[in-house]
Design a protein around this motif. Sequence first.
Motif, short mmCIF file in Angstrom:
data_model
loop_
_atom_site.label_atom_id
_atom_site.label_comp_id
_atom_site.label_asym_id
_atom_site.label_seq_id
_atom_site.Cartn_x
_atom_site.Cartn_y
_atom_site.Cartn_z
N ASN A 189 0.86 -1.17 0.00
CA ASN A 189 0.00 0.00 0.00
C ASN A 189 0.90 1.23 0.00
OD1 ASN A 189 0.45 0.96 2.87
ND2 ASN A 189 -0.24 -1.14 3.23
N PRO A 190 0.37 2.43 -0.19
CA PRO A 190 1.22 3.61 -0.33
C PRO A 190 2.19 3.85 0.81
CG PRO A 190 -1.00 4.12 -1.08
CD PRO A 190 -1.07 2.74 -0.48
N GLU A 191 1.93 3.29 1.98
CA GLU A 191 2.83 3.52 3.11
C GLU A 191 4.23 2.95 2.87
OE1 GLU A 191 3.12 2.02 7.69
OE2 GLU A 191 1.13 2.72 7.05
N ILE A 192 4.36 2.02 1.93
CA ILE A 192 5.67 1.44 1.67
C ILE A 192 6.68 2.50 1.26
CG2 ILE A 192 5.28 0.94 -0.79
CD1 ILE A 192 7.14 -1.34 1.71
N PHE A 193 6.19 3.59 0.64
CA PHE A 193 7.11 4.62 0.18
C PHE A 193 7.72 5.41 1.33
CE2 PHE A 193 4.44 4.15 -3.73
CZ PHE A 193 5.45 3.59 -4.51
N GLN A 194 7.07 5.42 2.48
CA GLN A 194 7.68 6.04 3.66
C GLN A 194 8.92 5.26 4.08
OE1 GLN A 194 4.84 6.67 6.83
NE2 GLN A 194 3.22 7.28 5.41
N HIS A 195 8.82 3.94 4.03
CA HIS A 195 9.95 3.10 4.42
C HIS A 195 11.08 3.15 3.39
CE1 HIS A 195 7.56 1.35 7.68
NE2 HIS A 195 6.56 1.30 6.82
N ILE A 196 10.70 3.17 2.09
CA ILE A 196 11.74 3.29 1.07
C ILE A 196 12.38 4.68 1.13
CG2 ILE A 196 12.23 3.17 -1.40
CD1 ILE A 196 9.83 1.33 -1.72
N GLY A 197 11.56 5.71 1.38
CA GLY A 197 12.08 7.07 1.49
C GLY A 197 13.08 7.21 2.63
N ALA A 198 12.84 6.51 3.73
CA ALA A 198 13.78 6.56 4.86
C ALA A 198 15.13 5.99 4.46
CB ALA A 198 13.19 5.80 6.05
N VAL A 199 15.13 4.93 3.66
CA VAL A 199 16.39 4.36 3.19
C VAL A 199 17.07 5.32 2.23
CG1 VAL A 199 17.41 2.46 1.84
CG2 VAL A 199 15.59 1.99 3.50
N PHE A 200 16.29 5.99 1.38
CA PHE A 200 16.86 6.97 0.45
C PHE A 200 17.54 8.11 1.22
CE2 PHE A 200 16.13 10.91 -2.09
CZ PHE A 200 17.04 10.63 -3.11
N GLN A 201 16.87 8.60 2.26
CA GLN A 201 17.46 9.67 3.07
C GLN A 201 18.75 9.21 3.73
OE1 GLN A 201 16.40 12.79 3.25
NE2 GLN A 201 14.61 12.43 1.95
#
Length: 427
Positions: A189-201
């Motif tokens: 679901n869209p929340e996965i991008f929060q977790h991927i974004g944290a890795v990107f940061q």
Amino acid sequence: MLKAVILIGGPQKGTRFRPLSFEVPKPLFPVAGVPMLQQHIEACVKVPNLKEILLIGFYQPNEELNRFLFNAQQEFKMSIRYLQEYAALSTGGGIYHFRDQILSGSPEAFFVMNADVCSAFPLTEMLSFQKEHGEPNSFVILGTTANRTQSLNYGCIVENENTNEVLHYVEKPSTFVSDIINCGIYLFNPEIFQHIGAVFQKNQQDMLLYPYDGEEPTNGWHRAEVIRLEQDIFTALAGQGKLYVYKTLGFWSQIKSAGSAIYASRLYLNQYHTSHPERLASNKEGGPKISGNVYIHPTANIDPTSMLGPNVSIGTGVTIGAGVRVRESIILHGANLQDHCCVLNSIVGWESTIGKWARVEGTPSDPNPNDPFAKIDSETLFRDGKLTPSITILGCNVTIPSEVIILNSIVLPHKDLNRGFKNQIIL
């Protein structure tokens, strides 16, 4: 509303699929009579309320890909688009880079599938599982069971047997962790991008702390965007009450090598009995002898004295002469199999010719039939300095003369052979 994302990789991938990937992008290679990607798309269009399919990869747009997309949209009456990465961003980086496209229209969830897997694709079952297990914002991995030895070649999942929550995830461990493996098919679901974004940061911060000497800024940005779902995301999410595994009892296999394409073709042909019975050939008066599951394209010209099967796929415009025997093989567009030749455990490339009474044979690389959890091994091309016995592959426009024998060999495109070969790569 739902969407699906299919990760198709790019030309740097699929080296074990050569020489077949020289002529067509690997995801478009025909398996059981249709492009590999079409099996994924056909599964997606059966999911209620799934409105769009996005292909993500770093292939340059080309005629084959454009034609496939156009034909697929016409046939399935669904939006199917290709999003080209500027570089290989791995399984998590690609979907993060195109997150705005994925989230357009506000889908409540979306599937992510690797293109190089063969599966029954239990997508609706995964949706039902997500609703019955875990929180509404949980993520689901499709899993299956492997034997202890082969599990080391995959992402391994330790689950809570009562709740199916993923407690521990290790990608290709060095020692046994679990016999439940990752199938490369996910429901997010869209929340996965929060977790991927944290890795990107975090990757960006690491670049500032540990920059490469002389690295261009664009290369640094690329390094930050390379994110792996398996190692970077699933490992961190395990045990957090967010990640669950749905274990399928249906068939599943990777398609990493040409040999695995023949095995995948067998699995799909068998599935056609329920999903597409019209694609399976049958014994008819005036037609060839059919043994087992066989796909024949309507444009193929086949002599009635030939015998085909089991596990044979015949492509467009193929000509098969009198007394020809084909078993466990894929015959590609425009190939000509002349009278009384024999083709076993092989892939015959586009526009190739096999002369009269010639024999083209390979060694099957099937899983152990006595082990219900065995998977196909992704063999390396060489072992102990020798070519690993495997299926025989004839590249595009190869000519095999009459009465010649080719065994366990790979023949690169545009070759006219004048003698037989065994266990050779013919350049």
